[in-house]
Design an enzyme around this catalytic site. Structure first.
Site, PDB file in Angstrom:
ATOM      1  CG  MET A 101      -1.955  -1.347   1.200  1.00 31.00           C
ATOM      2  SD  MET A 101      -3.494  -0.881   2.043  1.00 31.00           S
ATOM      3  CE  MET A 101      -2.932  -0.810   3.728  1.00 31.00           C
ATOM      4  CG  LEU A 139       7.132   1.485  -0.879  1.00 31.84           C
ATOM      5  CD1 LEU A 139       7.738   1.087  -2.364  1.00 31.84           C
ATOM      6  CD2 LEU A 139       6.177   0.145  -0.656  1.00 31.84           C
ATOM      7  CG  HIS A 157       6.852  -2.009   2.131  1.00 33.82           C
ATOM      8  ND1 HIS A 157       6.755  -0.871   2.745  1.00 33.82           N
ATOM      9  CD2 HIS A 157       5.857  -2.673   2.154  1.00 33.82           C
ATOM     10  CE1 HIS A 157       5.696  -0.760   3.088  1.00 33.82           C
ATOM     11  NE2 HIS A 157       4.992  -1.882   2.635  1.00 33.82           N
ATOM     12  CG  ASP A 210       0.477  -7.441   8.154  1.00 34.66           C
ATOM     13  OD1 ASP A 210      -0.120  -6.845   8.870  1.00 34.66           O
ATOM     14  OD2 ASP A 210       1.392  -6.959   7.321  1.00 34.66           O
ATOM     15  CD  GLN A 241      -1.978  -8.707   4.193  1.00 37.25           C
ATOM     16  OE1 GLN A 241      -3.051  -7.836   4.310  1.00 37.25           O
ATOM     17  NE2 GLN A 241      -0.812  -8.456   4.145  1.00 37.25           N
ATOM     18  NE  ARG A 285      -3.114   1.446   9.947  1.00 36.03           N
ATOM     19  CZ  ARG A 285      -3.284   0.461   8.945  1.00 36.03           C
ATOM     20  NH1 ARG A 285      -2.257  -0.466   8.954  1.00 36.03           N
ATOM     21  NH2 ARG A 285      -4.262   0.106   8.181  1.00 36.03           N
TER      22      ARG A 285
HETATM   23  P1  AMP Z   1       1.458  -2.733   3.487  1.00 35.28           P
HETATM   24  O1  AMP Z   1       1.923  -1.726   2.544  1.00 35.28           O
HETATM   25  O2  AMP Z   1       1.517  -2.297   4.812  1.00 35.28           O
HETATM   26  O3  AMP Z   1       0.002  -3.290   2.993  1.00 35.28           O
HETATM   27  O4  AMP Z   1       2.534  -4.024   3.543  1.00 35.28           O
HETATM   28  C1  AMP Z   1       2.813  -4.646   2.149  1.00 35.28           C
HETATM   29  C2  AMP Z   1       3.527  -5.985   2.548  1.00 35.28           C
HETATM   30  O5  AMP Z   1       4.614  -5.578   3.294  1.00 35.28           O
HETATM   31  C3  AMP Z   1       2.603  -6.902   3.259  1.00 35.28           C
HETATM   32  O6  AMP Z   1       2.884  -8.419   2.938  1.00 35.28           O
HETATM   33  C4  AMP Z   1       3.111  -6.749   4.685  1.00 35.28           C
HETATM   34  O7  AMP Z   1       2.974  -7.868   5.512  1.00 35.28           O
HETATM   35  C5  AMP Z   1       4.752  -6.755   4.429  1.00 35.28           C
HETATM   36  N1  AMP Z   1       5.136  -5.822   5.495  1.00 35.28           N
HETATM   37  C6  AMP Z   1       4.747  -4.972   6.364  1.00 35.28           C
HETATM   38  N2  AMP Z   1       5.589  -4.490   7.179  1.00 35.28           N
HETATM   39  C7  AMP Z   1       6.565  -5.314   7.180  1.00 35.28           C
HETATM   40  C8  AMP Z   1       7.574  -5.589   7.996  1.00 35.28           C
HETATM   41  N3  AMP Z   1       8.056  -4.765   9.199  1.00 35.28           N
HETATM   42  N4  AMP Z   1       8.436  -6.552   7.751  1.00 35.28           N
HETATM   43  C9  AMP Z   1       8.188  -7.427   6.805  1.00 35.28           C
HETATM   44  N5  AMP Z   1       7.112  -7.381   5.923  1.00 35.28           N
HETATM   45  C10 AMP Z   1       6.251  -6.109   6.179  1.00 35.28           C
END
Ligand code: AMP
Length: 264
Positions: free
Chosen positions: A14, A17, A21, A134, A137, A171
């Site tokens: 989302m 980054l 990510h 997540d 998820q 967040r």
């Molecule tokens: P988001 O942009 O928050 O929807 O996350 C996109 C992807 O990045 C999802 O698969 C999340 O689980 C992963 N993600 C988010 N935060 C982390 C983190 N701290 N470590 C590893 N992967 C992450």
């Protein structure tokens, strides 16, 4: 998609980054001939309108990060491209989507499963990389891909953390300095329960109490849930005698953070 070298690895995001990510992008780049990142703040997965409106966005910065990471293709569609007028389908995943985040955020996983089904069908990658941060998820998406015969392999990657243990999250930018200082309490709670489990505790309620106790020491933390659940079904446990997931959701002011730790 245009003709590209295969296999293709995709990282759905989302945006806004961060290094979590980046770690997924590195996996996609190293393990595939073509790496793809999608950037889409998916309105259907936000159960609170305010959370969607204030979700951080910076597309130029995100594109620069993708370029730095050597990503081959970025898909950052506008909302109308993903959900054109007349769009009228929802993907509903069953039991594994019901507890925890599913219970706390009604409609969240319907939104996630629907958008991921769309982007899996658009990108047609051999592999898709998701963060273990997540954890539910990942389980929901695996179930969805298996049930809908989507051939993309779902790969979970380790959670990337700040030096003080806070899981990276888009967040986190909303945390005030005192909230940011308090936020590592999530990790401390998980590690305290993990340590208690290692020293032989198998009562799930005792492990939940350890997490609640750690969080209670942090005045800015408002607990949404603490959970000790079956690692395959995410049903709450009485006794831990197989793979399990410690997880929690905690609010600091307006910001809701989640984290988890698997028990083998
Ligand atoms: P988001 O942009 O928050 O929807 O996350 C996109 C992807 O990045 C999802 O698969 C999340 O689980 C992963 N993600 C988010 N935060 C982390 C983190 N701290 N470590 C590893 N992967 C992450």
């Amino acid at each position: 998609m245009v003709a590209v070298a295969r296999p293709v690895g995709v990282v759905p995001t989302m945006g806004w980054l961060h290094d979590g990510h980046r770690a997924l992008m590195a996996r996609a780049r190293v393990g595939n001939a073509t790496s793809v990142v999608t950037i889409f703040v998916n309105p259907r997965q936000f159960n609170e309108a305010a959370d969607y409106t204030r979700y951080p966005r910076d597309e130029p910065r995100d594109l620069a990060i993708c370029e730095e990471e050597g990503v081959d293709l970025v898909w950052a569609p506008p909302v109308e491209e993903v959900y054109p007028a007349g769009f009228d389908t929802t993907v509903v995943v069953g039991a594994v989507a019901q507890p925890l985040e599913g219970a706390a955020r009604p409609g969240h996983f319907e939104g996630v499963a629907t958008v991921v089904a769309i982007l899996f069908n658009v990108v047609r990658a051999e592999r898709a990389y998701f963060g273990q941060k997540d954890a539910q998820q990942v389980m929901v998406i695996r179930q969805m891909a298996r049930d809908l015969a989507i051939p993309t392999e779902v790969i979970a990657c380790p959670t990337v953390r700040e030096p003080d243990g806070l899981a990276l999250s888009s967040r986190n930018v909303h945390l005030s300095p005192p909230e940011r200082a308090a936020a590592p309490a999530l990790r401390r709670a998980l590690l305290a329960a993990h340590a208690r489990w290692r020293s032989g505790e198998r009562s799930a309620e005792a492990l939940r109490a350890v997490m609640r106790g750690t969080l209670a020491a942090e005045p800015l933390a408002r607990v949404d849930y603490v959970s000790v659940a079956d690692g395959a079904t995410l049903a709450e446990l009485d006794q831990v005698d197989g793979p399990a997931l410690l997880s929690l959701a905690v609010r600091f002011g307006e910001t809701r953070l989640i984290d988890n730790e698997p028990l083998p």
